[in-house]
Scaffold this active site. Structure first.
Site, PDB file in Angstrom:
ATOM      1  N   HIS A  37      23.519  19.022   8.294  1.00  0.00           N
ATOM      2  CA  HIS A  37      24.394  19.756   9.222  1.00  0.00           C
ATOM      3  C   HIS A  37      25.434  18.818   9.835  1.00  0.00           C
ATOM      4  O   HIS A  37      26.607  19.167   9.952  1.00  0.00           O
ATOM      5  CB  HIS A  37      23.576  20.322  10.388  1.00  0.00           C
ATOM      6  CG  HIS A  37      22.506  21.296  10.009  1.00  0.00           C
ATOM      7  ND1 HIS A  37      21.177  21.062  10.266  1.00  0.00           N
ATOM      8  CD2 HIS A  37      22.569  22.513   9.413  1.00  0.00           C
ATOM      9  CE1 HIS A  37      20.462  22.102   9.855  1.00  0.00           C
ATOM     10  NE2 HIS A  37      21.280  22.992   9.328  1.00  0.00           N
ATOM     11  N   GLY A 147      27.188  23.770   3.011  1.00  0.00           N
ATOM     12  CA  GLY A 147      26.513  22.747   2.207  1.00  0.00           C
ATOM     13  C   GLY A 147      26.198  23.252   0.805  1.00  0.00           C
ATOM     14  O   GLY A 147      25.814  24.410   0.623  1.00  0.00           O
ATOM     15  N   ASP A 150      22.846  25.018  -0.505  1.00  0.00           N
ATOM     16  CA  ASP A 150      22.754  26.457  -0.723  1.00  0.00           C
ATOM     17  C   ASP A 150      23.905  26.867  -1.649  1.00  0.00           C
ATOM     18  O   ASP A 150      24.856  27.526  -1.219  1.00  0.00           O
ATOM     19  CB  ASP A 150      22.838  27.194   0.616  1.00  0.00           C
ATOM     20  CG  ASP A 150      21.726  26.769   1.563  1.00  0.00           C
ATOM     21  OD1 ASP A 150      20.660  27.379   1.526  1.00  0.00           O
ATOM     22  OD2 ASP A 150      21.925  25.797   2.319  1.00  0.00           O
ATOM     23  N   GLN A 153      24.864  30.481  -1.957  1.00  0.00           N
ATOM     24  CA  GLN A 153      25.522  30.937  -0.729  1.00  0.00           C
ATOM     25  C   GLN A 153      27.015  30.592  -0.762  1.00  0.00           C
ATOM     26  O   GLN A 153      27.853  31.405  -0.373  1.00  0.00           O
ATOM     27  CB  GLN A 153      24.840  30.280   0.472  1.00  0.00           C
ATOM     28  CG  GLN A 153      25.499  30.553   1.793  1.00  0.00           C
ATOM     29  CD  GLN A 153      24.628  30.104   2.955  1.00  0.00           C
ATOM     30  OE1 GLN A 153      23.775  30.836   3.421  1.00  0.00           O
ATOM     31  NE2 GLN A 153      24.830  28.885   3.424  1.00  0.00           N
TER      32      GLN A 153
HETATM   33  P1  AMP Z   1      21.127  26.245   7.750  1.00  0.00           P
HETATM   34  O1  AMP Z   1      21.018  25.805   9.188  1.00  0.00           O
HETATM   35  O2  AMP Z   1      19.951  25.889   6.912  1.00  0.00           O
HETATM   36  O3  AMP Z   1      21.562  27.678   7.628  1.00  0.00           O
HETATM   37  O4  AMP Z   1      22.315  25.398   7.141  1.00  0.00           O
HETATM   38  C1  AMP Z   1      23.599  25.402   7.727  1.00  0.00           C
HETATM   39  C2  AMP Z   1      24.569  24.754   6.772  1.00  0.00           C
HETATM   40  O5  AMP Z   1      24.154  23.421   6.518  1.00  0.00           O
HETATM   41  C3  AMP Z   1      24.626  25.475   5.420  1.00  0.00           C
HETATM   42  O6  AMP Z   1      25.965  25.504   4.963  1.00  0.00           O
HETATM   43  C4  AMP Z   1      23.771  24.598   4.555  1.00  0.00           C
HETATM   44  O7  AMP Z   1      24.107  24.651   3.187  1.00  0.00           O
HETATM   45  C5  AMP Z   1      24.074  23.231   5.123  1.00  0.00           C
HETATM   46  N1  AMP Z   1      23.007  22.292   4.756  1.00  0.00           N
HETATM   47  C6  AMP Z   1      21.682  22.427   4.992  1.00  0.00           C
HETATM   48  N2  AMP Z   1      21.000  21.389   4.465  1.00  0.00           N
HETATM   49  C7  AMP Z   1      21.914  20.601   3.857  1.00  0.00           C
HETATM   50  C8  AMP Z   1      21.844  19.380   3.128  1.00  0.00           C
HETATM   51  N3  AMP Z   1      20.687  18.756   2.891  1.00  0.00           N
HETATM   52  N4  AMP Z   1      22.994  18.857   2.654  1.00  0.00           N
HETATM   53  C9  AMP Z   1      24.178  19.484   2.869  1.00  0.00           C
HETATM   54  N5  AMP Z   1      24.313  20.609   3.565  1.00  0.00           N
HETATM   55  C10 AMP Z   1      23.205  21.167   4.061  1.00  0.00           C
END
Ligand code: AMP
Length: 283
Positions: A37, A147, A150, A153
């Site tokens: 994040h 990210g 996903d 997504q």
């Molecule tokens: P989330 O809080 O899991 O919904 O993630 C929020 C954003 O952070 C989304 O765009 C995810 O794809 C991104 N994200 C989560 N984990 C990672 C990671 N390990 N590397 C890059 N982006 C991430």
């Protein structure tokens, strides 16, 4: 950094910035922030005048029996992390603020949501696109950061932006990993020490697939089979799916060609983890 909980207040601020010609970078999250994040936030910070991040555990994107209730939440921990990553405004609405009584409007992207996580989590992407559309209307970003962890997504959001003519640029950011290869995820906190070790089978099997392609393997079935065998050899792991599909449409592949996405969802104990890699073949 300011914390905003009201939709109206967030919208009024965004309107003012837009009118003043200020560029807005936006990072939507569900919180329990980690380095993945924070990487998105730092990138938004360098490319925009104002950086907004949101923390909202969106009930609409969780299925029955999924971890909506257990999902880790800790704003006191998250706020200083976001601030240090350069976030100017942290938008943290309540569920009632986002979905007031009488709410009945949803956004649905069709084809690209059918496979992978869309198949194993019915309704998930409808929840994602609905909340992201709402957040875009509230925050009015010029650029939004997602990210590659996903990957589906990213493709779904891009499709929605194109199809609905949204005036926002979608910026994908590479997967951030622990030193040993595990992709960072808020759900990693669920893992017991033994499970944490077992979870390495995801990134290891993706590496193995990359090696096979480097050695000249071009048959999707052969690559998928090798990956499955590696994962099945790990006693704590249970495969949800292993898919190899064409980018950007996520359609089935006969032969590896151009850019393909190798995507995994694997249960380690009770925790469902996802990971992926892009396999690229010239010519
Ligand atoms: P989330 O809080 O899991 O919904 O993630 C929020 C954003 O952070 C989304 O765009 C995810 O794809 C991104 N994200 C989560 N984990 C990672 C990671 N390990 N590397 C890059 N982006 C991430």
């Amino acid at each position: 950094m300011e914390i905003i909980t009201s939709v109206r207040e967030m919208q009024a601020l965004a309107r003012k910035w837009r009118q003043g010609g200020k560029s807005i970078g936006f990072v939507p999250t569900m919180g329990y922030l980690h380095e993945g994040h924070l990487t998105l936030m730092r990138k938004a910070r360098t490319e925009n005048e104002i950086t907004v991040a949101s923390i909202f555990v969106n009930p609409l994107q969780f299925g029955v029996g999924e971890d909506y209730e257990e999902y880790p939440r800790d704003l006191e921990r998250d706020a200083p992390l976001a601030e240090a990553a350069g976030v100017d405004y942290l938008f943290v609405p309540t569920v009632r603020e986002m979905y007031p009584r009488g709410y009945q409007t949803f956004v649905e992207v069709t084809e690209v949501t059918r496979g992978l996580c869309g198949a194993s989590r019915p309704g998930h992407f409808r929840g994602v696109t609905t909340v992201v559309m709402k957040l875009f209307n509230i925050v009015k970003p010029d650029r939004a950061y997602f990210g590659w962890k996903d990957a589906q997504q990213v493709q779904v959001i891009r499709r929605m932006v194109e199809d609905l003519n949204l005036d926002v640029e979608i910026i994908p950011v590479p997967i951030v990993r622990e030193a040993d290869g595990l992709a960072l995820s808020s759900r990693n906190v669920y893992l017991e020490p033994e499970e944490r070790k077992a979870a390495l089978v995801l990134s290891r099997s993706l590496k193995r697939a990359e090696e096979l392609v480097a050695q000249g393997e071009r048959q999707p079935e052969v690559i998928k089979e090798q990956v499955k065998q590696m994962i099945e050899a790990e006693p704590l792991a249970q495969i949800d799916y292993v898919e190899l599909v064409a980018l950007p449409d996520l359609t089935p592949l006969e032969q590896l060609q151009g850019q393909a996405l190798l995507a995994l969802a694997v249960r380690i104990g009770k925790t469902r983890l996802i990971d992926n890699t892009v396999l690229e073949v010239e010519g």
